[in-house]
Design a protein around this motif. Structure first.
Motif, PDB file in Angstrom:
ATOM      1  N   TYR A   6       0.791  -1.408  -0.110  1.00  0.00           N
ATOM      2  CA  TYR A   6      -0.065  -0.095   0.026  1.00  0.00           C
ATOM      3  C   TYR A   6       0.976   1.417   0.021  1.00  0.00           C
ATOM      4  CZ  TYR A   6      -4.251   2.795   1.185  1.00  0.00           C
ATOM      5  OH  TYR A   6      -5.289   3.730   1.255  1.00  0.00           O
ATOM      6  N   ARG A   7       0.504   2.113  -0.937  1.00  0.00           N
ATOM      7  CA  ARG A   7       1.327   3.538  -0.724  1.00  0.00           C
ATOM      8  C   ARG A   7       0.540   4.585  -1.308  1.00  0.00           C
ATOM      9  NH1 ARG A   7       6.645   4.506  -0.331  1.00  0.00           N
ATOM     10  NH2 ARG A   7       7.380   6.433  -1.158  1.00  0.00           N
ATOM     11  N   GLN A   8       0.008   5.512  -0.423  1.00  0.00           N
ATOM     12  CA  GLN A   8      -0.770   6.688  -0.818  1.00  0.00           C
ATOM     13  C   GLN A   8      -0.279   7.996  -0.371  1.00  0.00           C
ATOM     14  OE1 GLN A   8      -4.612   6.675   1.128  1.00  0.00           O
ATOM     15  NE2 GLN A   8      -5.620   8.203  -0.511  1.00  0.00           N
ATOM     16  N   ALA A   9       0.124   8.823  -1.178  1.00  0.00           N
ATOM     17  CA  ALA A   9       0.560  10.239  -0.829  1.00  0.00           C
ATOM     18  C   ALA A   9      -0.490  11.166  -0.957  1.00  0.00           C
ATOM     19  CB  ALA A   9       1.815  10.747  -2.038  1.00  0.00           C
ATOM     20  N   PHE A  10      -0.474  12.133  -0.082  1.00  0.00           N
ATOM     21  CA  PHE A  10      -1.596  13.128  -0.052  1.00  0.00           C
ATOM     22  C   PHE A  10      -1.053  14.330   0.886  1.00  0.00           C
ATOM     23  CE2 PHE A  10      -2.044  10.018   3.420  1.00  0.00           C
ATOM     24  CZ  PHE A  10      -2.253  10.843   4.284  1.00  0.00           C
ATOM     25  N   TYR A  11      -1.848  15.371   1.119  1.00  0.00           N
ATOM     26  CA  TYR A  11      -1.417  16.247   1.991  1.00  0.00           C
ATOM     27  C   TYR A  11      -2.318  16.580   3.106  1.00  0.00           C
ATOM     28  CZ  TYR A  11       1.690  18.521  -1.608  1.00  0.00           C
ATOM     29  OH  TYR A  11       2.760  18.597  -2.367  1.00  0.00           O
ATOM     30  N   VAL A  12      -1.759  16.864   4.300  1.00  0.00           N
ATOM     31  CA  VAL A  12      -2.796  16.991   5.578  1.00  0.00           C
ATOM     32  C   VAL A  12      -2.400  18.624   5.641  1.00  0.00           C
ATOM     33  CG1 VAL A  12      -2.528  14.962   6.553  1.00  0.00           C
ATOM     34  CG2 VAL A  12      -0.827  16.309   7.050  1.00  0.00           C
ATOM     35  N   PHE A  13      -3.215  19.314   6.552  1.00  0.00           N
ATOM     36  CA  PHE A  13      -3.099  20.748   6.782  1.00  0.00           C
ATOM     37  C   PHE A  13      -2.945  20.989   8.221  1.00  0.00           C
ATOM     38  CE2 PHE A  13      -4.988  20.900   2.789  1.00  0.00           C
ATOM     39  CZ  PHE A  13      -4.608  22.249   2.097  1.00  0.00           C
ATOM     40  N   ASP A  14      -1.708  21.687   8.465  1.00  0.00           N
ATOM     41  CA  ASP A  14      -1.247  22.280   9.625  1.00  0.00           C
ATOM     42  C   ASP A  14      -1.751  23.699   9.671  1.00  0.00           C
ATOM     43  OD1 ASP A  14      -0.261  22.905  12.180  1.00  0.00           O
ATOM     44  OD2 ASP A  14       1.675  22.305  11.617  1.00  0.00           O
ATOM     45  N   GLY A  15      -3.247  23.852  10.342  1.00  0.00           N
ATOM     46  CA  GLY A  15      -3.409  25.242  10.086  1.00  0.00           C
ATOM     47  C   GLY A  15      -3.915  25.187   8.573  1.00  0.00           C
ATOM     48  N   SER A  16      -3.376  26.318   7.993  1.00  0.00           N
ATOM     49  CA  SER A  16      -3.555  26.649   6.627  1.00  0.00           C
ATOM     50  C   SER A  16      -2.789  26.207   5.648  1.00  0.00           C
ATOM     51  CB  SER A  16      -3.924  28.249   6.250  1.00  0.00           C
ATOM     52  OG  SER A  16      -2.739  28.935   6.598  1.00  0.00           O
ATOM     53  N   THR A  17      -1.613  25.457   6.191  1.00  0.00           N
ATOM     54  CA  THR A  17      -0.421  25.107   5.617  1.00  0.00           C
ATOM     55  C   THR A  17      -0.250  23.488   4.972  1.00  0.00           C
ATOM     56  OG1 THR A  17       0.992  26.724   6.784  1.00  0.00           O
ATOM     57  CG2 THR A  17       2.278  24.951   5.480  1.00  0.00           C
ATOM     58  N   PRO A  18      -0.565  23.294   3.693  1.00  0.00           N
ATOM     59  CA  PRO A  18      -0.249  21.912   3.579  1.00  0.00           C
ATOM     60  C   PRO A  18       1.039  21.275   3.803  1.00  0.00           C
ATOM     61  CG  PRO A  18      -0.906  23.266   1.366  1.00  0.00           C
ATOM     62  CD  PRO A  18      -0.483  24.278   2.617  1.00  0.00           C
ATOM     63  N   VAL A  19       0.935  20.082   4.261  1.00  0.00           N
ATOM     64  CA  VAL A  19       2.317  19.371   4.789  1.00  0.00           C
ATOM     65  C   VAL A  19       1.976  18.015   3.877  1.00  0.00           C
ATOM     66  CG1 VAL A  19       3.459  18.268   6.562  1.00  0.00           C
ATOM     67  CG2 VAL A  19       2.159  20.438   6.864  1.00  0.00           C
ATOM     68  N   PRO A  20       3.202  17.513   3.031  1.00  0.00           N
ATOM     69  CA  PRO A  20       3.008  16.217   2.465  1.00  0.00           C
ATOM     70  C   PRO A  20       3.014  14.854   3.635  1.00  0.00           C
ATOM     71  CG  PRO A  20       5.168  16.966   2.497  1.00  0.00           C
ATOM     72  CD  PRO A  20       4.371  18.382   2.956  1.00  0.00           C
ATOM     73  N   ALA A  21       2.267  14.067   3.269  1.00  0.00           N
ATOM     74  CA  ALA A  21       2.005  12.904   4.325  1.00  0.00           C
ATOM     75  C   ALA A  21       2.149  11.559   3.217  1.00  0.00           C
ATOM     76  CB  ALA A  21       0.534  13.039   5.026  1.00  0.00           C
ATOM     77  N   LEU A  22       2.346  10.410   3.778  1.00  0.00           N
ATOM     78  CA  LEU A  22       2.071   9.310   2.906  1.00  0.00           C
ATOM     79  C   LEU A  22       1.742   8.177   4.026  1.00  0.00           C
ATOM     80  CD1 LEU A  22       3.127   7.633   0.467  1.00  0.00           C
ATOM     81  CD2 LEU A  22       5.505   7.400   1.958  1.00  0.00           C
ATOM     82  N   ILE A  23       0.908   7.445   3.389  1.00  0.00           N
ATOM     83  CA  ILE A  23       0.523   6.175   4.143  1.00  0.00           C
ATOM     84  C   ILE A  23       0.863   4.923   3.374  1.00  0.00           C
ATOM     85  CG2 ILE A  23      -1.398   4.517   4.667  1.00  0.00           C
ATOM     86  CD1 ILE A  23      -3.177   7.013   5.351  1.00  0.00           C
ATOM     87  N   PRO A  65       0.518  -8.447   5.436  1.00  0.00           N
ATOM     88  CA  PRO A  65       1.070  -7.213   5.011  1.00  0.00           C
ATOM     89  C   PRO A  65       0.201  -6.033   4.644  1.00  0.00           C
ATOM     90  CG  PRO A  65       1.668  -8.703   3.345  1.00  0.00           C
ATOM     91  CD  PRO A  65       0.962  -9.315   4.565  1.00  0.00           C
ATOM     92  N   GLU A  66      -1.049  -6.422   3.906  1.00  0.00           N
ATOM     93  CA  GLU A  66      -1.998  -5.564   3.544  1.00  0.00           C
ATOM     94  C   GLU A  66      -2.857  -4.723   4.593  1.00  0.00           C
ATOM     95  OE1 GLU A  66      -1.884  -8.659   2.810  1.00  0.00           O
ATOM     96  OE2 GLU A  66      -2.870  -9.310   0.992  1.00  0.00           O
ATOM     97  N   GLY A  67      -2.600  -5.336   5.898  1.00  0.00           N
ATOM     98  CA  GLY A  67      -3.558  -4.595   7.034  1.00  0.00           C
ATOM     99  C   GLY A  67      -2.637  -4.000   7.900  1.00  0.00           C
ATOM    100  N   ALA A  68      -1.253  -3.803   7.623  1.00  0.00           N
ATOM    101  CA  ALA A  68      -0.275  -3.296   8.577  1.00  0.00           C
ATOM    102  C   ALA A  68       0.256  -2.048   7.870  1.00  0.00           C
ATOM    103  CB  ALA A  68       0.921  -4.170   8.641  1.00  0.00           C
ATOM    104  N   LEU A  69      -0.124  -1.048   8.380  1.00  0.00           N
ATOM    105  CA  LEU A  69       0.048   0.409   7.467  1.00  0.00           C
ATOM    106  C   LEU A  69       0.416   1.528   8.518  1.00  0.00           C
ATOM    107  CD1 LEU A  69      -3.290   0.664   5.221  1.00  0.00           C
ATOM    108  CD2 LEU A  69      -1.109  -0.327   4.652  1.00  0.00           C
ATOM    109  N   CYS A  70       1.268   2.103   7.929  1.00  0.00           N
ATOM    110  CA  CYS A  70       1.941   3.505   8.694  1.00  0.00           C
ATOM    111  C   CYS A  70       1.548   4.772   7.969  1.00  0.00           C
ATOM    112  CB  CYS A  70       3.163   3.147   9.216  1.00  0.00           C
ATOM    113  SG  CYS A  70       4.528   3.341   8.081  1.00  0.00           S
ATOM    114  N   VAL A  71       1.916   5.795   8.759  1.00  0.00           N
ATOM    115  CA  VAL A  71       1.624   7.143   7.915  1.00  0.00           C
ATOM    116  C   VAL A  71       2.950   7.860   8.394  1.00  0.00           C
ATOM    117  CG1 VAL A  71       0.199   7.946  10.044  1.00  0.00           C
ATOM    118  CG2 VAL A  71       0.372   9.035   7.700  1.00  0.00           C
ATOM    119  N   GLU A  72       3.386   8.607   7.525  1.00  0.00           N
ATOM    120  CA  GLU A  72       4.484   9.648   7.504  1.00  0.00           C
ATOM    121  C   GLU A  72       3.938  11.080   7.378  1.00  0.00           C
ATOM    122  OE1 GLU A  72       7.621   8.867   4.926  1.00  0.00           O
ATOM    123  OE2 GLU A  72       7.938   6.743   5.490  1.00  0.00           O
ATOM    124  N   VAL A  73       4.648  12.067   7.904  1.00  0.00           N
ATOM    125  CA  VAL A  73       4.064  13.295   7.744  1.00  0.00           C
ATOM    126  C   VAL A  73       5.728  14.208   7.644  1.00  0.00           C
ATOM    127  CG1 VAL A  73       3.337  15.606   8.895  1.00  0.00           C
ATOM    128  CG2 VAL A  73       2.295  13.334   9.086  1.00  0.00           C
TER     129      VAL A  73
END
Length: 225
Positions: A6-23, A65-73
């Protein structure tokens, strides 16, 4: 045949600032940091012996392994979610976390089962304002659909129940949370993520704040009848 990692890149928001994240799928290289994250996410009075250990984490990536996921910020490991497949039958007695997950070693994983069961979700406290828990759950909704399972299920802690246990049963407490008259940090979060109550489990986990109870929360696969 095993699913691709599994690999999904996206953005989360710290206030109004987009921050890259990855699951992504977690690997043995992540184990040491995942254990540190457990200690930060579940401080005392949560029992330290219930944090993941390396043998459990090894089983997660080997057995499912399909059910073992982590997230990076922004490249920093911030949380994880772990699951297994079980075969849940209507009317079956509710089992404890240890019974369902084999004490976290997930040797109870059943590839031919019908339900994706969440063994754990945790996010480092300093990252919780970013909504990572909801993103991790959504990732497992995708897994539920991809594997053509009936539903996702898991026992939600009830950390606010200790303050109301003298006046309310566990079921009454959940009803109060669902009605909006009480806010519980875990149950309310799960409701916001699209999960719905499916029962109460007593003696689910050694958890003083929840008085040993958990509410089973499900998400039904919308593509299954």
């Amino acid at each position: 045949m095993p699913q691709p990692a599994y690999r999904q890149a996206f953005y989360v928001f710290d206030g109004s600032t987009p921050v890259p994240a990855l699951i992504r799928s977690y690997t043995p290289e992540d184990f040491e940091e995942l254990i540190v994250i457990q200690s930060e996410a579940f401080p005392p009075p949560y029992p330290a012996e219930q944090w993941w250990n390396e043998e459990q984490l090894h089983n997660h990536v080997e057995l499912f392994p399909e059910g073992a996921l982590c997230v990076e910020v922004d490249g920093v490991l911030a949380g994880s979610i772990t699951s297994l497949i079980v075969n849940e039958k209507p009317g079956e007695a509710h089992r404890s976390w240890s019974q369902v997950t084999d004490h976290g070693y997930i040797r109870t994983h059943c590839r031919e089962g019908n339900t994706l069961y969440i063994a754990d979700i945790c996010v480092r406290p300093r990252f919780r304002k970013l909504g990572l828990g909801k993103w991790l759950l959504q990732a497992l909704y995708h897994v539920t659909v991809e594997l053509d399972l009936d539903r996702l299920l898991g026992g939600g802690r009830m950390p606010g129940y200790q303050e109301h246990a003298a006046d309310l049963t566990a079921a009454q407490y959940v009803d109060e949370v669902v009605s909006g008259r009480i806010k519980d940090p875990v149950i309310t979060f799960l409701l916001r993520c699209g999960r719905t109550p499916a029962g109460i489990a007593a003696d689910y986990l050694e958890d003083e704040e929840s008085c040993g109870y958990a509410v089973l929360m499900e998400w039904k696969n919308p593509f299954k009848s």
